[in-house]
Enzyme design. Structure first.
Site, PDB file in Angstrom:
ATOM      1  N   LYS A 105      31.763  50.170 -32.791  1.00 53.18           N
ATOM      2  CA  LYS A 105      33.555  49.075 -32.093  1.00 53.18           C
ATOM      3  C   LYS A 105      33.559  49.349 -32.907  1.00 53.18           C
ATOM      4  O   LYS A 105      34.809  47.889 -32.865  1.00 53.18           O
ATOM      5  CB  LYS A 105      31.852  48.618 -31.465  1.00 53.18           C
ATOM      6  N   THR A 156      20.684  63.645 -49.359  1.00 51.47           N
ATOM      7  CA  THR A 156      21.006  62.857 -50.522  1.00 51.47           C
ATOM      8  C   THR A 156      20.731  60.995 -49.429  1.00 51.47           C
ATOM      9  O   THR A 156      19.575  60.496 -49.990  1.00 51.47           O
ATOM     10  CB  THR A 156      22.657  62.065 -50.024  1.00 51.47           C
TER      11      THR A 156
HETATM   12  N1   CP Z   1      23.719  67.522 -51.918  1.00 51.12           N
HETATM   13  C1   CP Z   1      23.553  66.540 -50.982  1.00 51.12           C
HETATM   14  O1   CP Z   1      24.797  65.686 -51.167  1.00 51.12           O
HETATM   15  O2   CP Z   1      23.306  66.917 -49.845  1.00 51.12           O
HETATM   16  P1   CP Z   1      23.132  65.988 -48.494  1.00 51.12           P
HETATM   17  O3   CP Z   1      24.682  66.212 -48.195  1.00 51.12           O
HETATM   18  O4   CP Z   1      22.354  66.746 -47.385  1.00 51.12           O
HETATM   19  O5   CP Z   1      22.871  64.561 -49.174  1.00 51.12           O
END
Ligand code: CP
Length: 314
Positions: free
Chosen positions: A80, A52
């Site tokens: 923090k 993503t």
């Molecule tokens: N499909 C998907 O959300 O993969 P990532 O967690 O690698 O972003």
């Protein structure tokens, strides 16, 4: 200003336009190489990600824009104690659009209330993952030609799987989609999806435990990972993690034109032998994810018809 917090933030018509744009981009991405010159996307990832985050970054770079952000909360001032509300007020001064992943359900919605730039929910806890859904919808439409008239099996962790929750919420808007929900009883779909989404839309759905028995009727099989990070008990995770393993023997039970999708990452739930089957579509799905995120960035920035004005439907 538009945000994308849930897949339902886009109407069916808007979604069709966005998928048309993503298709146009896929034919010749270089045509779009300067549409976002001078624009910046902030990728704020408080949870791990490969696809993503990097596909959003690739999408903005492909459009001629630039990227800033963080890939873990520990390298940001969240460590923090800074709130999401304060963080997004600050990021609004630096970027034109923001993709946020957060372990807390609703965090991107909170961000949207304080933001001066479009916020994209890149996954919030076990709740929703709307841009994975855009990817899934583009994949189904490109492979089958339509989002109507098919049977989809969703298999694995349907309880915590945010990609499943978002995909079901979106697919109920299309005609004659049948849902086969395949999970152990401990990981069944949450009540709010069963009652408020499937039943409320009079959908045809069944809940079953056995993948082999379900295989012959499926047009799409959507496999999911059992997510260690969502379990309260390691013992429970270990008991569930290999409940389903899709292998060549199970694939032999499926239709010749069935497609297998998976949001990835996978662990053991799809044997690597299946990768060579022409029906394995999960790496094509990854490529579609870049095109659809390019289309989403253009849409939320109001630049969607700059290259191809004919995509502005009446
Ligand atoms: N499909 C998907 O959300 O993969 P990532 O967690 O690698 O972003």
């Amino acid at each position: 200003m538009r945000h994308l917090l849930s897949p339902l933030d886009l109407s069916v018509d808007e979604l069709a336009r966005l998928l048309d744009l993503a298709r146009d981009i896929s034919k010749d991405p270089s045509k779009y190489g300067h549409v976002c010159d001078g624009k910046k996307i902030a990728t704020l990832f408080y949870e791990p990600s490969t696809r993503t985050r990097l596909s959003f970054e690739a999408a903005m770079i492909n459009l001629g824009g630039q990227v800033l952000g963080f890939s873990e909360a520990s390298s940001s001032s969240a460590s923090k104690g800074e709130s999401v509300a304060d963080t997004i007020r600050v990021i609004s001064c630096y970027a034109d659009i923001c993709a946020m992943r957060h372990p807390k359900e609703g965090a991107p919605m909170v961000a949207s209330e304080y933001s001066h730039i479009p916020i994209i929910n890149a996954g919030d806890g076990g709740h929703q993952h709307p841009t994975q859904t855009l990817t899934d919808l583009m994949t189904i439409r490109e492979l089958r030609g339509s989002l109507d008239n098919f049977t989809i099996g969703l298999c694995g962790d349907l309880k915590f799987g945010r990609t499943v929750h978002s995909l079901i919420s979106s697919l109920v808007r299309y005609k004659n989609v049948k849902f086969v929900l395949i999970s152990p009883k401990e990981l069944r779909i949450p009540d709010y999806i069963r009652d408020d989404v499937l039943k409320a839309n009079n959908c045809d759905f069944v809940e079953v435990e056995n993948l082999e028995q379900a295989m012959p009727e499926l047009d799409i099989l959507y496999m999911t990972r059992v997510q260690r990070e969502r379990f309260f008990s390691e013992d429970e995770y270990l008991r569930m993690k290999d409940f389903y393993i899709l292998d060549e023997d199970k694939m032999a039970l499926g239709k010749p034109d069935m497609y297998v999708l998976h949001p990835l990452p996978r662990v053991n739930e799809i044997s690597v032998d299946v990768d060579n089957d022409d029906r394995a579509a999960y790496f094509k799905q990854v490529q579609f994810g870049v095109y659809v995120r390019m289309a989403l960035i253009l849409t939320l920035l109001g630049l969607d018809t700059v290259v191809n004005p004919s995509l502005a439907h009446v």
